[in-house]
Design an enzyme around this catalytic site. Structure first.
Site, mmCIF file in Angstrom:
data_model
loop_
_atom_site.group_PDB
_atom_site.id
_atom_site.type_symbol
_atom_site.label_atom_id
_atom_site.label_comp_id
_atom_site.label_asym_id
_atom_site.label_seq_id
_atom_site.Cartn_x
_atom_site.Cartn_y
_atom_site.Cartn_z
ATOM 1 N N LYS A 57 0.843 -1.207 0.000
ATOM 2 C CA LYS A 57 0.000 0.000 0.000
ATOM 3 C C LYS A 57 0.871 1.247 0.000
ATOM 4 O O LYS A 57 1.912 1.276 0.660
ATOM 5 C CB LYS A 57 -0.911 -0.037 1.234
ATOM 6 C CG LYS A 57 -1.970 1.052 1.295
ATOM 7 C CD LYS A 57 -2.888 0.849 2.507
ATOM 8 C CE LYS A 57 -3.975 1.909 2.602
ATOM 9 N NZ LYS A 57 -4.881 1.689 3.758
ATOM 10 N N SER A 132 -9.805 1.435 3.041
ATOM 11 C CA SER A 132 -9.022 2.296 2.170
ATOM 12 C C SER A 132 -7.927 1.554 1.411
ATOM 13 O O SER A 132 -7.359 2.088 0.475
ATOM 14 C CB SER A 132 -8.364 3.397 3.011
ATOM 15 O OG SER A 132 -7.443 2.819 3.927
ATOM 16 N N SER A 156 -9.849 -1.030 7.208
ATOM 17 C CA SER A 156 -9.361 -0.859 5.835
ATOM 18 C C SER A 156 -8.690 -2.064 5.190
ATOM 19 O O SER A 156 -8.338 -2.001 4.017
ATOM 20 C CB SER A 156 -8.391 0.314 5.777
ATOM 21 O OG SER A 156 -9.116 1.500 5.723
HETATM 22 N N1 GLN Z 1 -13.208 3.397 6.558
HETATM 23 C C1 GLN Z 1 -12.561 3.880 7.731
HETATM 24 C C2 GLN Z 1 -12.249 5.347 7.579
HETATM 25 O O1 GLN Z 1 -12.635 5.904 6.615
HETATM 26 C C3 GLN Z 1 -11.365 3.066 8.033
HETATM 27 C C4 GLN Z 1 -10.108 3.545 7.427
HETATM 28 C C5 GLN Z 1 -8.920 2.705 7.745
HETATM 29 O O2 GLN Z 1 -9.016 1.636 8.362
HETATM 30 N N2 GLN Z 1 -7.772 3.199 7.349
HETATM 31 O O3 GLN Z 1 -11.658 5.959 8.407
#
Ligand code: GLN
Length: 465
Positions: A57, A132, A156
């Site tokens: 990532k 994400s 995420s």
């Molecule tokens: N969807 C969550 C957010 O928008 C989780 C993001 C993550 O785990 N980096 O913050």
């Protein structure tokens, strides 16, 4: 077959699919081929991951490539050093083939917040891959690599794993070093792992887990031999079901598929018990207060001075800061910085931030009591299957609700894994999540491995190499 020819094929596949899926922001062909040749020529076999291709990532630092965090403000910023997770993979013989697309600064659940275009779901190009870490999920789901690194602050890794029909692990807080992971919300962030199966995850976890002198939040807890423990017996393991979470807002097909998975675990010898997580209903509220508060502070460092993008035509320092941040950050990141600054501001700090910290403790205690009655807890990973691109992008609240089953594990610091448990009537993957007490990764992987071997998905995605 040489490692070079294998890696070359992997790179060709990545390039071939990237036009449709946009899962890679950078495919590091020259670097990966050079590394493969080095491995071919060295004769020695540094570790079990010898020649194993991995995608990373783009918020995990790599000195040989860019680290953009999916943001214009970092652009093609190139770090001075490798993240510990990356250097441990490389030292074990893995070959990093590229950096994957993501929601800007890991803020999002659909990958639509990337400054470099959204990632497409290989099961249906009109749908999101989740977020994400959508790019890392798709790199695995499309068959380009067997495993990849993502990051988890509130789901995420697990949520995109469930949308893409693969396995995804969020480890215990402190299990994997975050040295070189660009901070979003430091009390929640962890590097996570995607795999075509939990075996792939186990083989990476054993290499990257453990104490790191460069990250004081890593714990000095022994690293298990996750691969050899995968085949341990699961009969008699107690799996807790928090029934109250299977109600409102949960898609019927997801509910049925998860109920079916619970039945299947019973058939495999697990004992199913009821548990309660009474404060889970507050997890989204608590998460979006604490994560934004921490983000507002962590993201203060992106000011146009030290890294990446700097706005032009500013005449004095303050104007340069303001223009750089105005032009460099996308809408969701700005929304989070404003929310976070607000909940930390005097007069609101006690009402929001302190209160959320207290509820976080209650949530954590819920898990501690639940784990007195069971070894693992099972829930859906996400309330729905992959939604359509654009469906929730104008409605942040409904997007935030996608994290309803995942955020509480980050708040409690416990590990969780998502694995596929079936396909919907539209042919989209459904994910089931197993949560365990701190340091129970081995047991979770073992439970996941058993299920995957008995009940694999009947189909591959449309875009699969
Ligand atoms: N969807 C969550 C957010 O928008 C989780 C993001 C993550 O785990 N980096 O913050």
């Amino acid at each position: 077959m040489t490692i070079r020819s294998n890696i070359e094929k992997t790179l060709d596949n990545a390039e071939k699919l990237n036009g449709s899926l946009n899962s890679f922001l950078k495919i590091d062909r020259d670097y990966a081929l050079r590394r493969a040749e080095e491995l071919d020529n060295s004769g020695a076999k540094p570790g079990a991951l010898h020649g194993f291709a991995v995608a990373v990532k783009d918020n995990i630092c790599t000195s040989f490539s860019q680290t953009s965090c999916g943001s214009k403000i970092l652009g093609d910023y190139r770090p001075q050093y490798d993240a510990t997770a990356v250097s441990r993979l490389i030292d074990d013989g893995a070959v990093i083939i590229g950096k994957t697309n993501m929601d800007e600064f890991a803020m999002g659940s659909s990958n639509e917040n990337s400054a470099f275009g959204n990632v497409k779901n290989p099961w249906d190009l009109d749908r999101v891959p989740g977020g994400s870490s959508g790019g890392s999920a798709v790199a695995v789901a499309s068959g380009v690599v067997r495993a990849s690194l993502g990051s988890e602050t509130g789901g995420s890794v697990r949520q995109p794993a469930s949308f893409c029909g693969i396995a995804g692990l969020k480890p215990t807080y402190g299990r994997i070093s975050r040295y070189g992971l660009v901070a979003f919300a430091s009390s929640l962030d962890q590097i996570g792992i995607f795999g075509q199966t939990s075996r792939d995850i186990a083989s990476l976890l054993g290499v990257i887990a453990g104490r790191d002198k460069n990250d004081s939040t890593t714990a000095d807890v022994a690293v298990s031999d996750y691969v050899s423990e995968l085949d341990n017996d699961i009969s008699g393991i107690k799996i807790g079901v928090p029934r109250a979470l299977f109600g409102e807002g949960l898609d019927d097909e997801v509910r049925n598929s998860v109920e079916n998975a619970i039945e299947n675990y019973r058939k495999l010898g697990a004992e199913i018990v009821d548990v309660e997580l009474p404060n889970s209903k507050y997890s989204i509220a608590v998460y979006y207060i604490l994560a934004t508060a921490e983000a507002s502070s962590n993201l203060a460092r992106f000011d146009g001075v030290r890294y990446g993008f700097r706005a032009e035509d500013a005449h004095e320092l303050r104007e340069m800061y303001m223009k750089t941040r105005e032009e460099g950050f996308g809408a969701e990141v700005k929304r989070r910085i404003m929310l976070g600054t607000y909940v930390l501001s005097s007069g609101y700090y006690d009402a929001y931030y302190s209160k959320a910290q207290k509820v976080r403790t209650l949530l954590k205690n819920d898990f501690l009591s639940a784990f007195e009655k069971c070894d693992a807890i099972i829930t859906p990973t996400s309330p729905s299957t992959a939604f359509k691109i654009g469906e929730k992008s104008d409605d942040p609240l409904s997007m935030y609700l996608s994290d309803i089953y995942t955020a509480s594990a980050n708040l409690a610091g416990i590990p969780g894994i998502s694995i596929p448990c079936g396909l919907s009537s539209e042919g989209l993957p459904i994910g089931v999540q197993l949560l365990g007490p701190a340091w129970s990764e081995s047991k979770l992987l073992c439970l996941a491995n058993r299920f995957e071997s008995e009940f694999p998905l009947s189909k591959k995605p449309e875009y699969f190499v």
